[in-house]
Structure formats: structure tokens, C-alpha cells
Design an enzyme around this catalytic site. Structure first.
Site, PDB file in Angstrom:
ATOM      1  N   ASP A 141      11.939 -16.591  -6.330  1.00 34.62           N
ATOM      2  CA  ASP A 141      11.753 -18.046  -6.329  1.00 34.62           C
ATOM      3  C   ASP A 141      13.048 -18.753  -6.687  1.00 34.62           C
ATOM      4  O   ASP A 141      13.034 -19.851  -7.254  1.00 34.62           O
ATOM      5  CB  ASP A 141      10.637 -18.419  -7.312  1.00 34.62           C
ATOM      6  CG  ASP A 141      10.142 -19.847  -7.103  1.00 34.62           C
ATOM      7  OD1 ASP A 141       9.522 -20.413  -8.041  1.00 34.62           O
ATOM      8  OD2 ASP A 141      10.388 -20.408  -6.015  1.00 34.62           O
ATOM      9  N   LYS A 144      17.038 -20.080  -1.900  1.00 35.59           N
ATOM     10  CA  LYS A 144      16.335 -19.484  -0.750  1.00 35.59           C
ATOM     11  C   LYS A 144      17.244 -18.605   0.112  1.00 35.59           C
ATOM     12  O   LYS A 144      16.781 -17.652   0.712  1.00 35.59           O
ATOM     13  CB  LYS A 144      15.679 -20.582   0.087  1.00 35.59           C
ATOM     14  CG  LYS A 144      14.777 -21.498  -0.738  1.00 35.59           C
ATOM     15  CD  LYS A 144      13.841 -20.746  -1.688  1.00 35.59           C
ATOM     16  CE  LYS A 144      13.320 -21.636  -2.806  1.00 35.59           C
ATOM     17  NZ  LYS A 144      12.719 -20.851  -3.930  1.00 35.59           N
ATOM     18  N   ASP A 169       8.173 -16.962  -2.857  1.00 31.17           N
ATOM     19  CA  ASP A 169       7.710 -18.346  -2.760  1.00 31.17           C
ATOM     20  C   ASP A 169       8.511 -19.059  -1.657  1.00 31.17           C
ATOM     21  O   ASP A 169       9.625 -18.651  -1.317  1.00 31.17           O
ATOM     22  CB  ASP A 169       7.913 -19.069  -4.097  1.00 31.17           C
ATOM     23  CG  ASP A 169       7.245 -20.444  -4.118  1.00 31.17           C
ATOM     24  OD1 ASP A 169       7.701 -21.306  -4.887  1.00 31.17           O
ATOM     25  OD2 ASP A 169       6.278 -20.656  -3.362  1.00 31.17           O
ATOM     26  N   ASN A 170       7.953 -20.139  -1.111  1.00 38.97           N
ATOM     27  CA  ASN A 170       8.677 -21.070  -0.239  1.00 38.97           C
ATOM     28  C   ASN A 170       9.133 -20.502   1.095  1.00 38.97           C
ATOM     29  O   ASN A 170      10.169 -20.921   1.623  1.00 38.97           O
ATOM     30  CB  ASN A 170       9.908 -21.645  -0.951  1.00 38.97           C
ATOM     31  CG  ASN A 170       9.592 -22.182  -2.315  1.00 38.97           C
ATOM     32  OD1 ASN A 170      10.099 -21.675  -3.316  1.00 38.97           O
ATOM     33  ND2 ASN A 170       8.751 -23.195  -2.369  1.00 38.97           N
ATOM     34  N   GLU A 199       3.960 -27.112  -3.610  1.00 39.26           N
ATOM     35  CA  GLU A 199       3.417 -27.524  -4.906  1.00 39.26           C
ATOM     36  C   GLU A 199       3.210 -29.043  -5.002  1.00 39.26           C
ATOM     37  O   GLU A 199       4.080 -29.818  -4.644  1.00 39.26           O
ATOM     38  CB  GLU A 199       4.286 -27.034  -6.070  1.00 39.26           C
ATOM     39  CG  GLU A 199       5.757 -27.334  -5.967  1.00 39.26           C
ATOM     40  CD  GLU A 199       6.548 -26.203  -5.339  1.00 39.26           C
ATOM     41  OE1 GLU A 199       6.000 -25.470  -4.515  1.00 39.26           O
ATOM     42  OE2 GLU A 199       7.736 -26.072  -5.662  1.00 39.26           O
TER      43      GLU A 199
HETATM   44  C1  LIG Z   1      21.589 -16.686  -6.842  1.00 41.45           C
HETATM   45  N1  LIG Z   1      21.272 -16.072  -8.078  1.00 41.45           N
HETATM   46  C2  LIG Z   1      20.596 -16.657  -9.085  1.00 41.45           C
HETATM   47  N2  LIG Z   1      20.524 -16.007 -10.270  1.00 41.45           N
HETATM   48  C3  LIG Z   1      19.847 -16.570 -11.293  1.00 41.45           C
HETATM   49  N3  LIG Z   1      19.214 -17.766 -11.230  1.00 41.45           N
HETATM   50  C4  LIG Z   1      19.284 -18.433 -10.065  1.00 41.45           C
HETATM   51  C5  LIG Z   1      19.948 -17.921  -8.946  1.00 41.45           C
HETATM   52  N4  LIG Z   1      19.824 -18.799  -7.918  1.00 41.45           N
HETATM   53  C6  LIG Z   1      19.096 -19.839  -8.390  1.00 41.45           C
HETATM   54  N5  LIG Z   1      18.778 -19.616  -9.685  1.00 41.45           N
HETATM   55  C7  LIG Z   1      17.934 -20.470 -10.521  1.00 41.45           C
HETATM   56  O1  LIG Z   1      16.645 -20.452  -9.917  1.00 41.45           O
HETATM   57  C8  LIG Z   1      16.137 -21.781  -9.777  1.00 41.45           C
HETATM   58  C9  LIG Z   1      16.280 -22.221  -8.369  1.00 41.45           C
HETATM   59  C10 LIG Z   1      15.218 -22.373  -7.595  1.00 41.45           C
HETATM   60  C11 LIG Z   1      15.392 -22.823  -6.181  1.00 41.45           C
HETATM   61  N6  LIG Z   1      14.112 -23.311  -5.704  1.00 41.45           N
HETATM   62  C12 LIG Z   1      14.076 -24.263  -4.780  1.00 41.45           C
HETATM   63  O2  LIG Z   1      15.105 -24.709  -4.274  1.00 41.45           O
HETATM   64  C13 LIG Z   1      12.756 -24.819  -4.425  1.00 41.45           C
HETATM   65  C14 LIG Z   1      12.726 -26.019  -3.717  1.00 41.45           C
HETATM   66  C15 LIG Z   1      11.517 -26.608  -3.364  1.00 41.45           C
HETATM   67  C16 LIG Z   1      11.520 -27.862  -2.613  1.00 41.45           C
HETATM   68  C17 LIG Z   1      10.671 -28.040  -1.515  1.00 41.45           C
HETATM   69  C18 LIG Z   1      10.679 -29.240  -0.798  1.00 41.45           C
HETATM   70  C19 LIG Z   1      11.522 -30.276  -1.185  1.00 41.45           C
HETATM   71  F1  LIG Z   1      11.523 -31.437  -0.522  1.00 41.45           F
HETATM   72  C20 LIG Z   1      12.366 -30.115  -2.292  1.00 41.45           C
HETATM   73  C21 LIG Z   1      12.370 -28.912  -2.994  1.00 41.45           C
HETATM   74  C22 LIG Z   1      10.302 -25.999  -3.726  1.00 41.45           C
HETATM   75  C23 LIG Z   1      10.338 -24.782  -4.450  1.00 41.45           C
HETATM   76  O3  LIG Z   1       9.178 -24.162  -4.828  1.00 41.45           O
HETATM   77  C24 LIG Z   1      11.548 -24.186  -4.789  1.00 41.45           C
HETATM   78  O4  LIG Z   1      11.515 -22.982  -5.457  1.00 41.45           O
HETATM   79  C25 LIG Z   1      17.000 -22.621 -10.700  1.00 41.45           C
HETATM   80  O5  LIG Z   1      16.489 -22.559 -12.016  1.00 41.45           O
HETATM   81  C26 LIG Z   1      18.347 -21.926 -10.576  1.00 41.45           C
HETATM   82  O6  LIG Z   1      19.189 -22.188 -11.684  1.00 41.45           O
HETATM   83 MG   LIG Z   2       9.538 -22.154  -5.393  1.00 46.47          MG
END
Ligand SMILES: CNc1ncnc2c1ncn2[C@@H]1O[C@H](/C=C/CNC(=O)c2cc(-c3ccc(F)cc3)cc(O)c2O)[C@@H](O)[C@H]1O
Ligand SMILES: [Mg+2]
Length: 214
Positions: A141, A144, A169-170, A199
């Protein structure tokens, strides 16, 4: 100074949820995100699908990529058998700080190891650092475009066994096309799509469950 949305989400948990009661923490976050401020938690509708997969797998070792505020961390950890461990990776220190407090409010610190750092740095070290052989369940999650490279890393470091489950997810919104193509076409996976909604909205989204065949 202005508070951030994760900080306001945490305040809603501390105000409306009962300490030590994970379900009340989940309800408080869902209420906040539905009625106050949308946030990218897996949410209540997809969360029920997540719950059913966790219950079915009954995992002793879980890896979560992308903790954010800890919503899915709490949902998963609240369903784990005793002595089971959930390792969750989060590289944003502000999100990690909020998630630790959400997990603590739920009383689930014993079951959860929140590791602050990037998935690509940590996946290669999980065996030696945490004495993990393989993961029974992986919940993806995070960013993406990182689902596929991190899945390949997880395979490369031997962290999957026959029957390990990847739950993503997603896969529709925002979408993970390269990952979906990979798990659906690879002979090493048996994949299944669970149709749902983004969500707190009526937009289509869903979870992809992929069983590693070894
Ligand atoms: C790449 N390695 C990584 N290692 C450790 N942590 C990482 C990470 N990448 C991202 N993260 C962390 O995960 C999280 C990122 C999640 C990204 N999720 C999304 O972009 C997302 C985005 C939407 C979304 C859907 C529609 C919309 F209009 C706007 C947003 C819905 C979701 O359910 C999502 O999960 C943050 O906490 C980030 O700091
Ligand atoms: Mg998500």
C-alpha cells in the site's frame, strides 16, 4: 504551527477511540475520514476484504509496505494469532511518528514492529535483522510504482514460500498496471481481483490477492 492531516487524524483517535480497543481506533479513523478529512487509508469497505484475507491466511509473519497513519496496521494486527509478528515499513518520519501513536492507542505495540526506512533498503535485511524466514502475508500500500520492483526484491531475497499471499491495495485507483500485469501473467502466482471502491468514495478500486506458487 499548523497541524498536519495525520496529526489531526491522531487527535481524532485520541479523542474518540478507547485505549486498547483496536476496533474503536479503526471506527474513529473511518469516521474522521468520511466526515472530516479524506485520507488514504484502505478504509472500511476494502478493509472488510483485508480482514477476510487476513483471517483466511491466519499469518504468523506479515510484511506491510507503507504504514502511513497505521490504519491497516491496526486492522491486520488486531486479527493476528498470539506471537504473530507484523513488520511495517514507513520512510516518512512524520507519518511514522503518528502511526506509532495510533498503534500504541490500539494497544498493539507487542504485535507490530514499525521500521522507519525505505522498502528497497530494508527488504534485503529483514531475514538477518528480524530472524524472519518467509512472510505468510504481504500487504502492499505504498507508492504504486514501487509495488512491482519491491515484489521482485521480495522474491529475490527468498521471503516468500509456497502459499504466501500478496495483497495489493489500489490496483485500479490510482492503479498499479505493471504490477497487475506481472502477477496476473506470471506462472508463479494465482491471482484474484476483489472489486470494491476507493476509500470513503463511490469511485471503483479493488484489491488484488496473489498466491505465490513457489
Ligand atoms: C518506496 N518505498 C517506500 N518505503 C517505505 N515507505 C514508503 C515507500 N513508498 C511510500 N512509502 C510510504 O507509504 C505511504 C504511501 C502511500 C501511497 N498511497 C497512495 O498514493 C494512495 C493514493 C490514493 C488516492 C486515490 C485517489 C486519489 F484521488 C488520491 C489518492 C489512495 C490510496 O489508497 C493510496 O494508498 C506513505 O506513508 C509513504 O511515506
Ligand atoms: Mg491505499
Amino acid at each position: 504551527t499548523q497541524s498536519t492531516r495525520p496529526q489531526r487524524l491522531l487527535s481524532a483517535v485520541q479523542k474518540n477511540a478507547t485505549r486498547g480497543d483496536p476496533r474503536s481506533v479503526v471506527k474513529a479513523i473511518d469516521h474522521f475520514c468520511r466526515h472530516k478529512e479524506w485520507a488514504m487509508n484502505v478504509g472500511d469497505e476494502k478493509g472488510c476484504i483485508l480482514d477476510s484475507v487476513v483471517t483466511e491466511v491466519n499469518p504468523h509473519t506479515v510484511l506491510e509496505l507503507g504504514t502511513y497513519c497505521g490504519y491497516s496496521t491496526v486492522r491486520i494486527a488486531s486479527l493476528l494469532p498470539p506471537h504473530a509478528k507484523l513488520i511495517t515499513l514507513e520512510f516518512n518520519p512524520d507519518y511514522a511518528a503518528v502511526a506509532r501513536q495510533v498503534i500504541a492507542w490500539a494497544g498493539l505495540e507487542e504485535k507490530v514492529q514499525l521500521v522507519e526506512g525505505a522498502s528497497s533498503d530494508w527488504i534485503p535485511k529483514l531475514k538477518e535483522q528480524f530472524g524472519i524466514q518467509t512472510f505468510d502475508l504481504v500487504f502492499l500500500d505504498h507508492w504504486k510504482d514501487r509495488y512491482l520492483p519491491d515484489t521482485k526484491l521480495i522474491e529475490e531475497f527468498g521471503l516468500l514460500r509456497k502459499g504466501s499471499v500478496l495483497l495489493a491495495d489500489n490496483v485500479i485507483c490510482p492503479g498499479t498496471p505493471d504490477y497487475l500485469e506481472y502477477v496476473r501473467s506470471s506462472p508463479q502466482y494465482k491471482s484474484q481481483y476483489f472489486k470494491s471502491h476507493l476509500e470513503y468514495t463511490k469511485v471503483e478500486d479493488g484489491l488484488e490477492k496473489s498466491v505465490f506458487l513457489g
